[in-house]
Design a protein around this motif. Structure first.
Motif, mmCIF file in Angstrom:
data_model
loop_
_atom_site.group_PDB
_atom_site.id
_atom_site.type_symbol
_atom_site.label_atom_id
_atom_site.label_comp_id
_atom_site.label_asym_id
_atom_site.label_seq_id
_atom_site.Cartn_x
_atom_site.Cartn_y
_atom_site.Cartn_z
ATOM 1 N N UNK A 133 -21.138 67.983 -72.179
ATOM 2 C CA UNK A 133 -21.378 68.508 -73.813
ATOM 3 C C UNK A 133 -22.643 68.590 -74.195
ATOM 4 N N UNK A 134 -23.397 69.860 -74.382
ATOM 5 C CA UNK A 134 -24.491 69.904 -75.791
ATOM 6 C C UNK A 134 -24.797 69.440 -76.227
ATOM 7 N N UNK A 135 -25.783 69.032 -77.144
ATOM 8 C CA UNK A 135 -26.409 68.852 -78.214
ATOM 9 C C UNK A 135 -26.561 69.654 -78.859
ATOM 10 N N UNK A 151 -30.356 68.205 -74.945
ATOM 11 C CA UNK A 151 -29.678 67.226 -74.026
ATOM 12 C C UNK A 151 -28.114 67.666 -73.802
ATOM 13 N N UNK A 152 -27.867 66.751 -72.897
ATOM 14 C CA UNK A 152 -26.567 67.387 -72.532
ATOM 15 C C UNK A 152 -25.857 65.399 -72.839
ATOM 16 N N UNK A 153 -24.320 65.538 -73.069
ATOM 17 C CA UNK A 153 -23.490 64.524 -73.352
ATOM 18 C C UNK A 153 -22.244 64.148 -71.935
ATOM 19 N N UNK A 192 -25.416 77.582 -74.109
ATOM 20 C CA UNK A 192 -25.178 76.888 -73.764
ATOM 21 C C UNK A 192 -24.673 75.473 -74.563
ATOM 22 N N UNK A 193 -22.992 75.640 -74.297
ATOM 23 C CA UNK A 193 -22.605 74.566 -74.560
ATOM 24 C C UNK A 193 -22.030 73.048 -73.940
ATOM 25 N N UNK A 194 -22.269 73.758 -72.490
ATOM 26 C CA UNK A 194 -22.226 72.328 -71.814
ATOM 27 C C UNK A 194 -22.168 71.986 -70.081
#
Length: 883
Positions: A332-334, A339-341, A408-410
């Motif tokens: 998932x995006x910050x 960044x992606x987590x 972008x969400x993920x």
């Protein structure tokens, strides 16, 4: 008349329960009110709205007891659709800002005025009501809509298709109290697991539960027992040591007294159909081919998991199965999309990767393919293209973005161990699935984020209240660690810095497993502390994990070299410590008053990472903790200075007077005071002569203590210069008057003592405005031993005289300050007569026993602690011993 935007009446609904409490206008009432509302709502089963209710109550009660200065009445009302909380104070004329009048609700940065602002933001409805005697602010929190009616049903099945179970189906019923301890254990539980009820009752469930570490799922057994409902698989260690797989259904209930507990139904895992809640299959219309199932439900299944972690885990599992992959992952995006987590994975060591963060920008080691679908035939040819898959054995991968309204969400990916497994066709299929779930994932993420932020607000309110409640440095350090473990981190270490020239010092270590604390402390003591950098925010610190890894490696090598010897216990401790600190470790500076006073270090176990939201919460906590720690330091320093100065005003020690017993009892009023306005002294003047004094300066506290020091030192100096009693007091009177506006009047009994060879003692005393000394004879009679004369510090010209007293063997001279005689209980006062009565009972007692009996009589005279300084000086001439 109701103003726009402020509702003054709730909708008509049936009140099913109520709870009320009143709180005094003192600071601690705010925390007590929060606890009252939290316990009440949790007892009613309204955990969905507890955090919001606690935050709103905290602000409204603060407005009443702190800013308005009145008591607060809190009333909780339960209805079928929510809860209403009313907070009333006794300050009806206090204006309330109303929308539409040009008045502001107040800034969130102000100390007051935030209550109504929060009501408008968090409450479903709220309002203000006035009466001639009080003002009431209320808010309504509605419960989330819950599904009603039939939850699930199945068709009639032939007998051959029914689930298989033993002839005697056994359902273990285990009840767990709020502390996780077994309180009930039925016969079926005894049969299934081999333990009699008395063997497990009173023990934690964790002693026999084998809880699985499911990849991507963070719920542990303690958390599961706190949930209102939980269903799933785990193991129970039987009496024979074997782990028995079970399927469990947990339901949290409360008894008639409001005490919560969890009822657990357990069956063998292969008989889960007995209690398992069946999944509802997608509804299709067999008669109409034109109507197709919802694409989202086709991919994710129905019903969809109602929590974010469950939804993400279901997604990666379905994506892996859809493309026949060996692993799958979802990031998932910050909020800023930089960044992606990592949030879910399957087929990968997800515990190592969970919450790891990867930059989005292109470049080596960066996730450059996040914004567009991408297919990599062989990762060995492009190392680092998907950092998440480094060293996992995966060679081919397809990744697609999750986007909502172009943002972008993920990112969703599927990987395989073989090369060239995926083509653009698989990428299109995966992208189609990602498009179906993107909105649901984003909605669930935002819901989780909102719950986390509201919970964080409640957490910070409680933390601030706890930190503000102590000025003890050690207790502040302990609170800092206990608030972070296990809520924010698995372990915590606090370093403190005494001053700019000092190195950081390891002051406190805490781990959620108490058995790991000593090993963790030993490890951290051997490595250099982190640098005290004032830059705000969390920074990564790799030293603990590296040191733990090296220690574990060295210990393992030594054990391999001792292959003929039994394995020592040291390797177990070393490896356990390495696992405890092997994850991500971050350091947050503790900055107070523009100075770094320490560092707060938080850590995770092996290969685990922190969520960004948790780090932001830890940063907020560190700012509050730093100020509390610095306040405790300043208080400790000032207390030490105060105590040192006060001790300098006390006599260094009482000399031994030949032939005379002397006892002194001194009590200074006020917390932390060692010296007040009362004082005493006994000192040698010259050979065979001793001076003694007992006095009382007007008032208490530092100002009175300053005059105390002046009087005691002046008495010693003047007496040793050869002045007699009247001359000593007259010169002291002049010195006090020279203080000008700082001067205080002083009552003083001063005398000189000469022990005699015949066993008696001769005293010359001057009683300047002080309570008269009392003489106790051997026959039990009590009489004043001096006459009253003017006090000091009022008149310039004093004419004082001294009186001579002879104490025979067995006689006692008792000298006290007015804190003894003016001891009160309501309208009663001990007085001179009461003191005389007490002294009459002291015939034959030593000087120490006389002073102790007088003190006990004073303490027992009233229930409340003494509010005035108190000094007792007893002198007794002992009787000669007879053979």
């Amino acid at each position: 008349m109701a103003e726009p935007g402020v509702e003054t009446r709730t909708r008509s609904s049936v009140i099913t329960a109520r709870a009320a409490a009143s709180f005094d206008p003192v600071g601690r009432s705010v925390a007590t009110a929060r606890a009252f509302v939290r316990d009440t709502l949790q007892g009613w089963g309204y955990s969905d709205v507890v955090d919001d209710a606690v935050v709103l109550t905290s602000e409204l009660v603060t407005n009443a007891v702190i800013h308005a200065g009145t008591s607060a009445d809190v009333l909780c009302l339960r209805t079928e659709d929510g809860v209403r909380v009313e907070v009333a104070d006794r300050y009806p004329e206090r204006e309330v800002p109303i929308q539409g009048t040009g008045q502001s609700f107040g800034s969130p940065d102000r100390e007051n005025g935030r209550g109504l602002l929060l009501c408008a933001a968090l409450a479903s409805r709220w309002g203000v009501e006035y009466t001639p005697t009080y003002k009431q602010v209320w808010f309504q929190l509605d419960l989330p809509q819950r599904q009603v009616g039939t939850r699930s049903a199945g068709p009639v099945l032939p007998t051959s298709l029914l689930p298989v179970a033993d002839e005697r189906v056994r359902v273990a019923v285990v009840q767990i109290d709020r502390g996780g301890t077994v309180v009930n254990w039925n016969k079926d539980a005894e049969h299934l697991f081999g333990y009699a009820a008395e063997q497990v009752t009173g023990k934690p469930l964790t002693d026999i539960a084998a809880w699985p570490h499911t990849p991507g799922i963070g719920t542990g057994i303690i958390e599961a027992l706190q949930l209102s409902r939980w269903e799933g698989s785990y193991g129970i260690r039987g009496a024979d040591g074997r782990v028995i797989p079970v399927y469990a259904s947990h339901l949290r209930v409360r008894d008639t007294h409001g005490e919560p507990s969890t009822v657990c139904l357990l069956v063998r895992d292969d008989e889960r159909a007995v209690i398992q809640t069946p999944l509802r299959a997608p509804v299709t219309d067999a008669g109409s081919e034109s109507r197709s199932a919802d694409p989202f439900e086709v991919f994710i299944g129905s019903p969809a998991p109602d929590d974010l972690d469950g939804l993400l885990q279901r997604t990666v599992e379905r994506a892996r199965d859809m493309l026949d992959g060996d692993s799958a992952f979802l990031l998932l995006a910050t909020d800023d999309e930089t960044e992606l987590e990592v949030r879910a994975s399957t087929g990968l060591p997800s515990a190592r990767q969970r919450f790891a963060r990867v930059p989005v920008e292109a470049g080596t080691g960066r996730y450059g393919s996040a914004r567009m679908p991408a297919v990599h035939d062989d990762l060995t040819a492009v190392p680092g293209a998907v950092p998440l898959l480094n060293d996992t054995g995966m060679r081919s991968v397809v990744t697609v973005p999750l986007k909502v309204e172009g943002r972008l969400t993920g990112s969703l990916g599927v990987a395989a161990e073989g090369a060239a497994r995926y083509s653009n066709e698989e990428a299109l299929r995966l992208q189609f699935a990602a498009d179906r779930i993107a909105l649901a994932v984003e909605s669930a993420r935002l819901g989780e984020l909102e719950r986390l932020r509201r919970g964080s607000l409640s957490f910070l309110v409680e933390a601030s209240d706890l930190l503000a409640g102590t000025l003890d440095r050690d207790q502040t350090l302990a609170l800092m660690a206990q608030m972070t473990v296990p809520t924010l981190a698995t372990w915590c270490a606090v370093y403190t810095i005494a001053d700019q020239a000092s190195d950081p010092y390891l002051s406190y270590v805490l781990h959620e497993d108490e058995d790991r604390i000593d090993g963790l402390k030993a490890l951290l003591s051997k490595i250099d502390p982190p640098d005290p950098v004032p830059t705000p925010g969390a920074r990564i610190w790799t030293a603990p994990a590296d040191a733990a890894h090296q220690a574990a490696l060295r210990t393992s090598m030594r054990e391999l070299g001792r292959s003929s010897s039994p394995v020592s216990s040291g390797i177990g401790t070393t490896l356990a410590t390495a696992a405890a600190v092997g994850g991500e470790t971050v350091v947050l500076p503790l900055v107070a008053r523009n100075r770094v006073i320490g560092m707060l270090t938080l850590g995770k176990p092996s290969d685990d990472h922190f969520r960004q939201e948790i780090l932001e919460l830890a940063e907020d906590l560190s700012r509050r903790a730093a100020l509390a720690l610095d306040n405790a330091r300043l208080y400790s320093e000032r207390t030490a200075i105060s105590q040192a100065l006060q001790r300098s005003l006390l006599p260094p020690g009482l000399p031994q007077v030949p032939g005379v017993e002397v006892e002194v009892i001194y009590r200074a009023a006020g917390e932390g005071n060692e010296v007040g306005g009362d004082f005493y002294d006994l000192f040698p003047i010259r050979d065979g002569a001793y001076g003694f004094a007992i006095g009382d300066v007007c008032g208490t506290g530092p100002e009175a203590a300053a005059v105390t020091g002046l009087a005691r030192h002046a008495l010693r100096l003047l007496a040793r210069e050869g002045f007699g009693g009247p001359a000593v007091l007259e010169r002291l009177n002049a010195a006090i008057l020279d203080e000008g506006a700082r001067s205080r009047f002083l009552t003083l009994l001063y005398g000189e003592l000469w022990p005699q060879e015949d066993g008696s003692a001769v005293l010359k005393v001057v009683c300047a405005g002080h309570p008269l000394p009392l003489r106790l004879r051997q026959d039990g009679t009590v009489e004043p031993a001096a006459e009253p004369q003017p006090l000091l510090g009022v008149m310039e010209d004093l004419e004082l005289y001294e009186q001579t007293i002879t104490l025979d063997p067995g006689d006692v001279l008792l000298c006290v300050t007015d804190g003894v005689t003016e001891r009160r209980e309501g309208t009663r006062m001990l007085g001179d007569d009461g003191l005389t009565d007490v002294l009459t009972t002291c015939t034959g007692l030593t000087a120490g026993a006389v002073a102790s009996r007088v003190l006990r009589a004073v303490e027992r005279f009233a229930a409340e602690p003494a509010s005035d300084d108190m000094a007792i000086l007893a002198m007794r001439v002992p009787e000669p011993h007879t053979s």
